[in-house]
Design an enzyme around this catalytic site. Sequence first.
Site, PDB file in Angstrom:
ATOM      1  N   ASN A  87       0.839  -1.193   0.000  1.00 46.54           N
ATOM      2  CA  ASN A  87       0.000   0.000   0.000  1.00 46.54           C
ATOM      3  C   ASN A  87       0.876   1.246   0.000  1.00 46.54           C
ATOM      4  O   ASN A  87       1.985   1.241   0.550  1.00 46.54           O
ATOM      5  CB  ASN A  87      -0.891   0.007   1.240  1.00 46.54           C
ATOM      6  CG  ASN A  87      -2.360  -0.096   0.892  1.00 46.54           C
ATOM      7  OD1 ASN A  87      -2.761   0.234  -0.215  1.00 46.54           O
ATOM      8  ND2 ASN A  87      -3.164  -0.552   1.838  1.00 46.54           N
ATOM      9  N   HIS A  88       0.381   2.321  -0.584  1.00 49.62           N
ATOM     10  CA  HIS A  88       1.101   3.594  -0.594  1.00 49.62           C
ATOM     11  C   HIS A  88       0.327   4.630   0.222  1.00 49.62           C
ATOM     12  O   HIS A  88      -0.893   4.541   0.367  1.00 49.62           O
ATOM     13  CB  HIS A  88       1.291   4.083  -2.032  1.00 49.62           C
ATOM     14  CG  HIS A  88       2.317   3.318  -2.797  1.00 49.62           C
ATOM     15  ND1 HIS A  88       3.539   3.843  -3.153  1.00 49.62           N
ATOM     16  CD2 HIS A  88       2.314   2.041  -3.255  1.00 49.62           C
ATOM     17  CE1 HIS A  88       4.244   2.935  -3.820  1.00 49.62           C
ATOM     18  NE2 HIS A  88       3.509   1.825  -3.895  1.00 49.62           N
ATOM     19  N   PRO A  89       1.014   5.649   0.735  1.00 45.73           N
ATOM     20  CA  PRO A  89       0.363   6.678   1.571  1.00 45.73           C
ATOM     21  C   PRO A  89      -0.406   7.688   0.720  1.00 45.73           C
ATOM     22  O   PRO A  89       0.095   8.764   0.393  1.00 45.73           O
ATOM     23  CB  PRO A  89       1.546   7.322   2.298  1.00 45.73           C
ATOM     24  CG  PRO A  89       2.702   7.156   1.353  1.00 45.73           C
ATOM     25  CD  PRO A  89       2.471   5.856   0.650  1.00 45.73           C
ATOM     26  N   GLN A  90      -1.649   7.345   0.394  1.00 49.44           N
ATOM     27  CA  GLN A  90      -2.445   8.180  -0.497  1.00 49.44           C
ATOM     28  C   GLN A  90      -2.784   9.541   0.111  1.00 49.44           C
ATOM     29  O   GLN A  90      -3.153  10.470  -0.615  1.00 49.44           O
ATOM     30  CB  GLN A  90      -3.739   7.445  -0.859  1.00 49.44           C
ATOM     31  CG  GLN A  90      -3.517   6.073  -1.471  1.00 49.44           C
ATOM     32  CD  GLN A  90      -4.808   5.292  -1.617  1.00 49.44           C
ATOM     33  OE1 GLN A  90      -5.859   5.864  -1.883  1.00 49.44           O
ATOM     34  NE2 GLN A  90      -4.737   3.985  -1.437  1.00 49.44           N
ATOM     35  N   GLN A  95       2.534  10.145  -2.945  1.00 44.37           N
ATOM     36  CA  GLN A  95       2.417   8.777  -2.450  1.00 44.37           C
ATOM     37  C   GLN A  95       3.637   7.931  -2.807  1.00 44.37           C
ATOM     38  O   GLN A  95       3.694   6.743  -2.535  1.00 44.37           O
ATOM     39  CB  GLN A  95       1.150   8.132  -3.017  1.00 44.37           C
ATOM     40  CG  GLN A  95       1.093   8.121  -4.524  1.00 44.37           C
ATOM     41  CD  GLN A  95      -0.306   7.827  -5.040  1.00 44.37           C
ATOM     42  OE1 GLN A  95      -1.194   7.443  -4.288  1.00 44.37           O
ATOM     43  NE2 GLN A  95      -0.513   8.014  -6.331  1.00 44.37           N
TER      44      GLN A  95
END
Length: 217
Positions: A87-90, A95
């Site tokens: 997962n990426h930090p949206q 991100q």
Amino acid sequence: MLHAIDIFPEVSVNNVHKMLGEMPQIHASCRIRNSKIGAWTALGPNTTLAESSFDDYSYTAGNVSIIYSQVGKFCSIANSVRINPGNHPQWRVTQHHCTYRRIQYGFDTSEDEEFFQWRRDHQCIIGHDVWIGHGAVIMPGVSIGHGAIIGSGAVVTKDVAPYEVAVGVAAKVIKKRFPDDTIEKLLEIGWWDWSRDKLVENFKDLLNMPKFLEKYG
């Protein structure tokens, strides 16, 4: 001209499917980090397993990636499956992974450990006797119930209940494998927790549903 090739590399036919045992069978190309693997398991070529558990009798066909996950017993995981992709930090301005792999880009002297813990906290839980088809992706935080089937190429974004069949992008449940009363009995029996001796003694019962339910339900 076509050349007939029976087996390559040349090995004895008897060794094509190597006998499994208490020690996991792990292909030399696999990469494993901080994980636990059960007995009678087989990890196919190019499987990666990181900070995960992989329970008894389960196998991967190859090119499978599993991280921050719990995989139950008797799971069949087809080629090119991905369980818990990164997962990426949206919520950040960018991100890009430079925001948490900061050392690599020269932005800081330490990584963003809080972000990596956030990833760990979103485990995937795969129940017992689950079949995950070729190329399927199980997204972070998703749970798959016992006996479920995930179709080839599916992208699973929501939990799948026991013995449900889910297919598509995003995956949707299209049916249940058995009637509700049968599912209830199977979950109550919990045959996947039988001892090795009991499995060997009663193995043929697993091939006949009416007989199995009558005898154990």
